[in-house]
Write a protein that holds these residues in place. Sequence first.
Motif, PDB file in Angstrom:
ATOM      1  N   UNK A 263       0.102   1.064  -0.346  1.00  0.00           N
ATOM      2  CA  UNK A 263       0.460   0.911  -1.752  1.00  0.00           C
ATOM      3  C   UNK A 263       0.479  -0.559  -2.194  1.00  0.00           C
ATOM      4  N   UNK A 264       0.875  -1.469  -1.313  1.00  0.00           N
ATOM      5  CA  UNK A 264       0.828  -2.891  -1.641  1.00  0.00           C
ATOM      6  C   UNK A 264      -0.625  -3.332  -1.824  1.00  0.00           C
ATOM      7  N   UNK A 265      -1.499  -2.901  -0.930  1.00  0.00           N
ATOM      8  CA  UNK A 265      -2.914  -3.272  -1.029  1.00  0.00           C
ATOM      9  C   UNK A 265      -3.526  -2.743  -2.326  1.00  0.00           C
ATOM     10  N   UNK A 266      -3.219  -1.508  -2.677  1.00  0.00           N
ATOM     11  CA  UNK A 266      -3.740  -0.942  -3.928  1.00  0.00           C
ATOM     12  C   UNK A 266      -3.174  -1.696  -5.134  1.00  0.00           C
ATOM     13  N   UNK A 267      -1.877  -1.975  -5.107  1.00  0.00           N
ATOM     14  CA  UNK A 267      -1.233  -2.673  -6.208  1.00  0.00           C
ATOM     15  C   UNK A 267      -1.807  -4.058  -6.430  1.00  0.00           C
ATOM     16  N   UNK A 268      -2.125  -4.755  -5.351  1.00  0.00           N
ATOM     17  CA  UNK A 268      -2.709  -6.092  -5.476  1.00  0.00           C
ATOM     18  C   UNK A 268      -4.057  -6.059  -6.191  1.00  0.00           C
TER      19      UNK A 268
ATOM     20  N   UNK B  86       5.551   2.581  11.271  1.00  0.00           N
ATOM     21  CA  UNK B  86       6.476   2.099  10.251  1.00  0.00           C
ATOM     22  C   UNK B  86       5.745   1.210   9.250  1.00  0.00           C
ATOM     23  N   UNK B  87       5.887   1.519   7.963  1.00  0.00           N
ATOM     24  CA  UNK B  87       5.304   0.693   6.920  1.00  0.00           C
ATOM     25  C   UNK B  87       3.891   1.045   6.512  1.00  0.00           C
ATOM     26  N   UNK B  88       3.320   2.119   7.046  1.00  0.00           N
ATOM     27  CA  UNK B  88       1.930   2.470   6.723  1.00  0.00           C
ATOM     28  C   UNK B  88       1.763   2.767   5.237  1.00  0.00           C
ATOM     29  N   UNK B  89       2.659   3.546   4.670  1.00  0.00           N
ATOM     30  CA  UNK B  89       2.553   3.871   3.248  1.00  0.00           C
ATOM     31  C   UNK B  89       2.713   2.595   2.415  1.00  0.00           C
ATOM     32  N   UNK B  90       3.657   1.754   2.770  1.00  0.00           N
ATOM     33  CA  UNK B  90       3.858   0.502   2.062  1.00  0.00           C
ATOM     34  C   UNK B  90       2.627  -0.386   2.142  1.00  0.00           C
ATOM     35  N   UNK B  91       2.006  -0.433   3.302  1.00  0.00           N
ATOM     36  CA  UNK B  91       0.789  -1.223   3.493  1.00  0.00           C
ATOM     37  C   UNK B  91      -0.302  -0.751   2.533  1.00  0.00           C
TER      38      UNK B  91
END
Length: 108
Positions: A61-66, A54-59
């Motif tokens: 995309x958040x890292x890339x966005x930062x 759960x949350x792998x894609x979010x992890x």
Amino acid sequence: VDLVSTSEVSISFTVDDPGILETARPRLEEYGETTIIRDRAILAVVGEGLRGLCGAAGQLFVALGKRGINVEMISQGIAETNISCVLRESDSDEAVRVAHAAFFGCNL
């Protein structure tokens, strides 16, 4: 075709040979508007550990966005062992380092 992503009103795909696009474009335009975007790369995070995580894609995309890396296209298969995204080719090396750090906690 390497990667496909769909929505209610569009189909996006990638190919590794841009010459194919100019040949295929007239046929594609029979079905709708076409846009060709060049100088893009595919980043793929692959592994059995992604299945059901759960949350792998979010992890990712958040890292890339930062780091200011924009994700332009996303695709994930039903097996949940691969998250692929399209981004600017100029961001690809940094994106690999960011993804590695996000999932393994260390820098390349």
